[in-house]
Write a protein that holds these residues in place. Structure first.
Motif, PDB file in Angstrom:
ATOM      1  N   CYS A 193     -13.820  16.150  32.466  1.00 16.72           N
ATOM      2  CA  CYS A 193     -13.196  16.027  33.784  1.00 16.72           C
ATOM      3  C   CYS A 193     -12.931  17.407  34.356  1.00 16.72           C
ATOM      4  O   CYS A 193     -12.425  18.272  33.655  1.00 16.72           O
ATOM      5  CB  CYS A 193     -11.884  15.250  33.659  1.00 16.72           C
ATOM      6  SG  CYS A 193     -11.043  15.140  35.244  1.00 16.72           S
ATOM      7  N   ASN A 252     -11.101  17.691  37.250  1.00 13.38           N
ATOM      8  CA  ASN A 252     -10.144  17.507  38.350  1.00 13.38           C
ATOM      9  C   ASN A 252      -8.813  18.226  38.193  1.00 13.38           C
ATOM     10  O   ASN A 252      -8.179  18.565  39.173  1.00 13.38           O
ATOM     11  CB  ASN A 252      -9.896  16.021  38.590  1.00 13.38           C
ATOM     12  CG  ASN A 252     -11.106  15.384  39.223  1.00 13.38           C
ATOM     13  OD1 ASN A 252     -11.800  16.017  40.017  1.00 13.38           O
ATOM     14  ND2 ASN A 252     -11.394  14.147  38.863  1.00 13.38           N
ATOM     15  N   CYS A 255      -5.773  17.259  37.438  1.00 11.92           N
ATOM     16  CA  CYS A 255      -4.517  16.685  37.933  1.00 11.92           C
ATOM     17  C   CYS A 255      -3.394  17.382  37.153  1.00 11.92           C
ATOM     18  O   CYS A 255      -3.547  17.647  35.958  1.00 11.92           O
ATOM     19  CB  CYS A 255      -4.482  15.188  37.690  1.00 11.92           C
ATOM     20  SG  CYS A 255      -5.828  14.329  38.525  1.00 11.92           S
ATOM     21  N   TYR A 260      -0.682  16.742  35.763  1.00  6.33           N
ATOM     22  CA  TYR A 260       0.018  16.139  34.623  1.00  6.33           C
ATOM     23  C   TYR A 260      -0.898  15.894  33.429  1.00  6.33           C
ATOM     24  O   TYR A 260      -0.447  15.479  32.373  1.00  6.33           O
ATOM     25  CB  TYR A 260       0.628  14.780  35.028  1.00  6.33           C
ATOM     26  CG  TYR A 260      -0.399  13.861  35.651  1.00  6.33           C
ATOM     27  CD1 TYR A 260      -1.217  13.073  34.869  1.00  6.33           C
ATOM     28  CD2 TYR A 260      -0.568  13.825  37.035  1.00  6.33           C
ATOM     29  CE1 TYR A 260      -2.180  12.264  35.427  1.00  6.33           C
ATOM     30  CE2 TYR A 260      -1.526  13.012  37.611  1.00  6.33           C
ATOM     31  CZ  TYR A 260      -2.333  12.237  36.799  1.00  6.33           C
ATOM     32  OH  TYR A 260      -3.294  11.440  37.356  1.00  6.33           O
ATOM     33  N   CYS A 261      -2.215  16.106  33.575  1.00  2.19           N
ATOM     34  CA  CYS A 261      -3.176  15.495  32.659  1.00  2.19           C
ATOM     35  C   CYS A 261      -3.786  16.480  31.669  1.00  2.19           C
ATOM     36  O   CYS A 261      -4.257  17.559  32.035  1.00  2.19           O
ATOM     37  CB  CYS A 261      -4.275  14.818  33.469  1.00  2.19           C
ATOM     38  SG  CYS A 261      -5.447  13.944  32.419  1.00  2.19           S
TER      39      CYS A 261
HETATM   40  S1  SF4 Z   1      -6.004  11.938  35.544  1.00  3.23           S
HETATM   41 FE1  SF4 Z   1      -6.928  13.400  34.072  1.00  3.23          FE
HETATM   42  S2  SF4 Z   1      -8.907  12.495  33.564  1.00  3.23           S
HETATM   43 FE2  SF4 Z   1      -8.188  11.490  35.458  1.00  3.23          FE
HETATM   44  S3  SF4 Z   1      -9.028  12.704  37.136  1.00  3.23           S
HETATM   45 FE3  SF4 Z   1      -7.023  13.574  36.743  1.00  3.23          FE
HETATM   46  S4  SF4 Z   1      -7.393  15.251  35.275  1.00  3.23           S
HETATM   47 FE4  SF4 Z   1      -9.227  13.960  35.245  1.00  3.23          FE
END
Ligand code: SF4
Length: 476
Positions: free
Chosen positions: A150, A152, A154, A156-157
């Protein structure tokens, strides 16, 4: 994703001369394929590891402790690395999600009396050439992992840190796997990836056949959604091209996919799903929060309004669509007002399924380093309960709309409650609703078998299950 990865690990082990045993007492290699997305998931693994150690310590064959090796694979291995090897002699080897091919070598090291670890992340490992061993399957439904990682971030992730950067298998290798499953009689395929609809086979030549629905070569997100990463633009096959080709292999095979990101649902993709009968009419749309300000802190790349617009367009384009979601409550700085906005999102959308959790802080993440985890646990718990109650109330109300409706169900097999005295079958609609019925001794019921499609009528409904009556077998 972990189930699918375990099938890949099984294949790698089989190629190295190992075979699977049913009982842990009989194994000389025990592996845990782990998740690190929440604290709770990791706690469960620690508990299982302690139980396994106790089992080995008390094994009737005293030499077994020396012979049996315990490994931790996957995200927890990637996150905790050496810590797993150093804690209470619970673990002998550790392999991250991109190091499964190295497990036989790690075991050689363990056999020589040392601990072993490979947590190297890769920019290109997709295991495309490894044929999964589908040992737990029913011969009807199969997973195909199409992309990994991933980009992205985010806030928290932990996933980008445990699974690495996005990379996709070639379109050709996936289509070939679908053809193989079709020849073996499979009827349902779930395409898998951490961001499944960010799929991008960059090796695919633009001269090759791409989905005619694409308005232009390249990347199209849903309007109002942002990508943190700019590198999404370029040639190659995208998710819409993959769905186009995969769904054309065998019209008797239903295609599902999980887990998507809402940014990667361009209108053309929604139209393709609407037009192809074997592309399932159920979408997972992880919202995470109904509050624009929380979404900004989460770095999700969209507002509540953009998310709602996508939901409306998806529902308009795909009649009868069912939508599921993920919600995190109690994220850093979440106010009561922001929490109420999540409740109102649940009132408006009426998801048929939701995965709801209280925020738990994860190492490495932007939130961990920059935002205090300042919502007290008791408030998180109360908010989570309100979210669950709101979801359940709406799911129960909307399932009443199912009464009297007809659906086409793919039969999975006997229900968990089925018994020789009271046989029951279960299956799913293409909107992913679970259907159950008592098998009566009439000709239709007795002719039904797992893998058949049957038209059913809904007699009763609750939030989890539709009680149905079979009407016609469709593939007789
Ligand atoms: S929640 Fe985690 S796995 Fe899902 S898009 Fe966001 S960073 Fe990627």
């Amino acid at each position: 994703m972990n189930s699918s990865d375990s099938e890949i690990v099984a294949s790698i082990m089989q190629s190295s001369g190992y075979h699977r045993v049913e009982q842990p007492e009989n194994a000389n290699v025990l592996m845990f394929n782990t998740c690190a997305v929440r604290e709770n998931a990791e706690q469960k693994v620690w508990e299982r590891l302690k139980k396994i150690k106790s089992m080995l310590d008390h094994h009737p064959d005293r030499r077994w402790r020396q012979r049996a090796s315990v490994g931790v694979l996957g995200c927890m291995a990637e996150r905790l690395k050496k810590k797993l090897l150093e804690t209470d002699r619970l673990v002998d080897f550790v392999a991250g999600p991109d190091a499964y091919r190295d497990i036989p070598n790690l075991l050689n090291t363990v056999e020589s009396g040392q601990k072993a670890m490979n947590v190297q992340l890769s920019l290109d490992e997709t295991y495309a050439d490894v044929a999964p061993v589908r040992y737990d399957g029913n011969g009807i439904s199969a997973y195909i992992s199409i992309m990994r990682g991933c980009n992205n971030m985010c806030s928290y992730c932990v996933v980008p840190f445990t699974r690495g950067r996005e990379r996709s298998r070639t379109l050709e290798s996936i289509v070939n796997e679908v053809k193989d499953l079709s020849a073996k009689g499979y009827r349902e395929i779930t395409l898998l990836g951490q961001n499944v609809n960010s799929y991008w086979d960059q090796t695919f030549s633009e001269g090759s056949v791409l989905c005619p629905k694409r308005i232009r070569a390249g990347y199209v997100s849903y309007p109002g959604f942002n990508n943190i990463y700019k590198s999404r633009h370029g040639s190659g096959a995208r998710f819409i091209d993959l769905l186009d080709q995969v769904s054309a292999v065998d019209s008797r095979i239903r295609i599902r996919f999980t887990s998507p990101h809402p940014k990667d649902f361009p209108p053309q993709l929604l139209q393709l799903i609407a037009e192809r009968p074997n592309l399932c009419k159920s979408l997972h749309m992880p919202a995470q929060s109904g509050s624009t300000s929380v979404l900004a802190r989460m770095r999700r790349g969209y507002t509540r309004e953009a998310y709602m617009q996508l939901i409306e367009e998806a529902q308009k384009t795909i009649p009868g669509l069912s939508i599921s979601t993920d919600i995190i409550t109690g994220f850093c700085g979440e106010t009561e007002e922001e929490h109420q906005e999540t409740l109102s999102l649940l009132e408006e959308v009426k998801f048929y399924q939701a995965f709801m959790y209280a925020y738990s802080e994860r190492s490495h993440t932007h939130a961990k380093h920059n935002m205090p985890d300042d919502v007290p646990q008791e408030i998180k718990s109360r908010r989570l309960q309100e979210i669950i109650d709101t979801f359940r109330k709406n799911a129960a109300e909307s399932c009443l709309n199912e009464l009297g409706k007809e659906h086409v169900v793919l039969i999975d097999g006997p229900s968990k409650r089925s018994s020789p005295e009271m046989p029951q079958l279960v299956g799913r609609t293409c909107t992913n609703k679970l259907c159950v019925w008592d098998v009566k001794s009439d000709e239709l019921n007795l002719s039904l078998a797992p893998g058949d499609y049957v038209k059913v009528k809904v007699l009763d409904a609750n939030a989890a299950t539709l009680k149905v009556q079979p009407l016609t077998k469709l593939n007789a």
